[in-house]
Design an enzyme around this catalytic site. Structure first.
Site, mmCIF file in Angstrom:
data_model
loop_
_atom_site.group_PDB
_atom_site.id
_atom_site.type_symbol
_atom_site.label_atom_id
_atom_site.label_comp_id
_atom_site.label_asym_id
_atom_site.label_seq_id
_atom_site.Cartn_x
_atom_site.Cartn_y
_atom_site.Cartn_z
ATOM 1 N N SER A 114 0.750 -1.106 -0.104
ATOM 2 C CA SER A 114 -0.004 -0.019 -0.062
ATOM 3 C C SER A 114 0.704 1.267 -0.025
ATOM 4 O O SER A 114 0.253 2.325 -0.057
ATOM 5 C CB SER A 114 -0.805 0.014 1.158
ATOM 6 O OG SER A 114 -2.153 -0.895 1.054
ATOM 7 N N LYS A 117 0.302 4.033 -2.690
ATOM 8 C CA LYS A 117 -0.733 4.750 -2.443
ATOM 9 C C LYS A 117 -0.201 6.191 -2.639
ATOM 10 O O LYS A 117 -0.902 7.208 -2.539
ATOM 11 C CB LYS A 117 -2.050 4.436 -1.374
ATOM 12 C CG LYS A 117 -2.533 3.128 -1.519
ATOM 13 C CD LYS A 117 -3.696 2.928 -0.398
ATOM 14 C CE LYS A 117 -4.622 1.951 -0.665
ATOM 15 N NZ LYS A 117 -3.956 0.700 -0.394
ATOM 16 N N SER A 169 -5.689 3.406 4.295
ATOM 17 C CA SER A 169 -5.304 2.476 3.141
ATOM 18 C C SER A 169 -6.534 1.922 2.838
ATOM 19 O O SER A 169 -6.538 0.599 2.109
ATOM 20 C CB SER A 169 -4.161 1.504 3.522
ATOM 21 O OG SER A 169 -3.424 0.855 2.713
#
Length: 395
Positions: A114, A117, A169
């Site tokens: 993640s 991101k 997230s």
């Protein structure tokens, strides 16, 4: 004859020197230098009929300086060794100067989970305004979670979704952003164009959320570049530094709160915020920054484990180590981003010519061997004139 003989000797010497030198910028042979370790599941299997993406080219010169090409732990001469961690690679950087204070195999190619991101957030902030409104689709709202819990057809501002993306997230938020940017393939292409503009040559996004996909790749050095750029955006810095946030009520779902996943926020003195990540293939990934005594440092950790010590505690130890070093300590440097083209042009998958040419300027185009050749040729010319002068006088 004497001049010709001298020319022959010099040319023989020059050819031997070049052979001995070999490629002046040959990349060292380090584990995971070309691609991440083999996956443990089928998440990176290409779709039927689609070939697996080849590994990204390895730059002939280590991006960020010669020591960034080292495989092991890299720290300033005379300094104590950094603390041991479970991470396969990591980087501690100065968020203000871009100096790399210490690192471990900084260009090892790993999976971001993640942490990708943060790259998506940069694209979002480049393309959309914080008060722009997004209505998630049914597909957006039903992604493989971790999810914030978006309601299909609901009404959310970009700023609200940015908090959900970075604090909790949310994979549903990542997909909603990708849809707003033109669809997943277009959004991923824009993420890769953004990475190229930052000089992140180890990075190829395959999904907007960080779920593993074919060809997904990054490095601790590259994610340091991304975080360095992102922390210059007030909206990003505010979101990662928010401990609790209220998501709005939507039809069929009341308002609810989300809490920042980063456990150092509020626990580590001066902590500015960051991002966590995990997949089975990537293992634990982490980025976080802190301020102390007029300095702002950040750490990125790749392929780490929670035992015997939690990853956030390992990150805190690396930050402590960085703050203990003098302000002049450096083993490398984060490269400067190139001038970006207008965002409308980034829907094409390939980076612009300006990106490619500017990236090539990050290293000495002549190289060590080129300077050696120039020096020897200059000496040869001087020697030739010196020998020709008495020969002409005798003649």
């Amino acid at each position: 004859m004497r001049v010709a003989r001298l020319l022959g000797v010099v040319l023989l010497f020059l050819s031997g020197l070049l052979c001995a030198a070999g490629p002046a910028s040959a990349a060292p042979s380090c584990p995971d230098r070309q691609a991440p370790p083999p996956p443990v599941d089928t998440s990176e299997r290409p779709a039927p009929g689609q070939p697996a993406p080849p590994p990204l080219p390895v730059p002939t010169q280590p991006v960020g300086g010669p020591r960034m090409g080292e495989c092991g732990t890299v720290y300033p001469a005379g300094a104590a060794a950094p603390p041991e961690t479970t991470a396969a690679s990591w980087v501690v950087q100065d968020l203000d100067t871009g100096a790399v204070i210490a690192a471990k195999d900084p260009h090892a190619r790993e999976r971001p989970a993640s942490l990708i991101k943060t790259l998506l957030a940069l694209v979002v902030l480049d393309e959309l305004k914080p008060d722009d409104v997004i209505h998630p689709t049914d597909e957006d709202a039903h992604q493989e979670c971790t999810c914030v819990g978006l309601v299909a057809g609901g009404t959310y501002t970009v700023d609200q979704l940015l908090h959900g993306l970075l604090m909790h997230s949310g994979n549903d938020v990542a997909h909603a952003f990708a849809t707003a940017l033109g669809g997943v393939p277009v959004a991923v292409a824009k993420m890769n164009a953004m990475a190229a503009s930052l000089g992140a040559k180890d990075t190829r996004a395959a999904t907007p959320s960080g779920l593993d996909g074919p060809g997904m790749s990054t490095s601790a050095y590259d994610l340091s570049l991304v975080f360095h750029a992102a922390m210059k955006k007030p909206e990003f810095a505010a979101a990662v530094g928010t401990k609790g946030y209220q998501m709005p009520d939507e039809p069929g779902k009341p308002a609810f709160g989300i809490v920042n996943d980063n456990k150092l926020l509020g626990a580590y003195p001066g902590f500015l915020g960051g991002k966590t990540g995990f997949t089975d293939d990537a293992r634990h990934t982490y980025v976080g920054g802190a301020a102390r005594d007029g300095r702002r440092l950040a750490v990125v950790m790749m392929r780490a484990e929670q035992r015997p010590t939690l990853v956030v505690h390992q990150a805190a130890e690396l930050l402590d180590y960085g703050f203990a070093q003098p302000k002049t300590a450096s083993v490398g440097q984060l490269v400067q981003p190139v001038v970006r083209q207008p965002s409308q042009a980034e829907s094409a998958a390939a980076p612009s010519k300006a990106t490619a040419s500017s990236a090539s300027m990050q290293r000495d185009v002549f190289g060590t061997t080129g300077w050696i050749v120039t020096l020897v040729v200059a000496l040869l010319i001087v020697a030739g004139f010196a020998l020709l002068k008495p020969w002409r006088r005798t003649r």
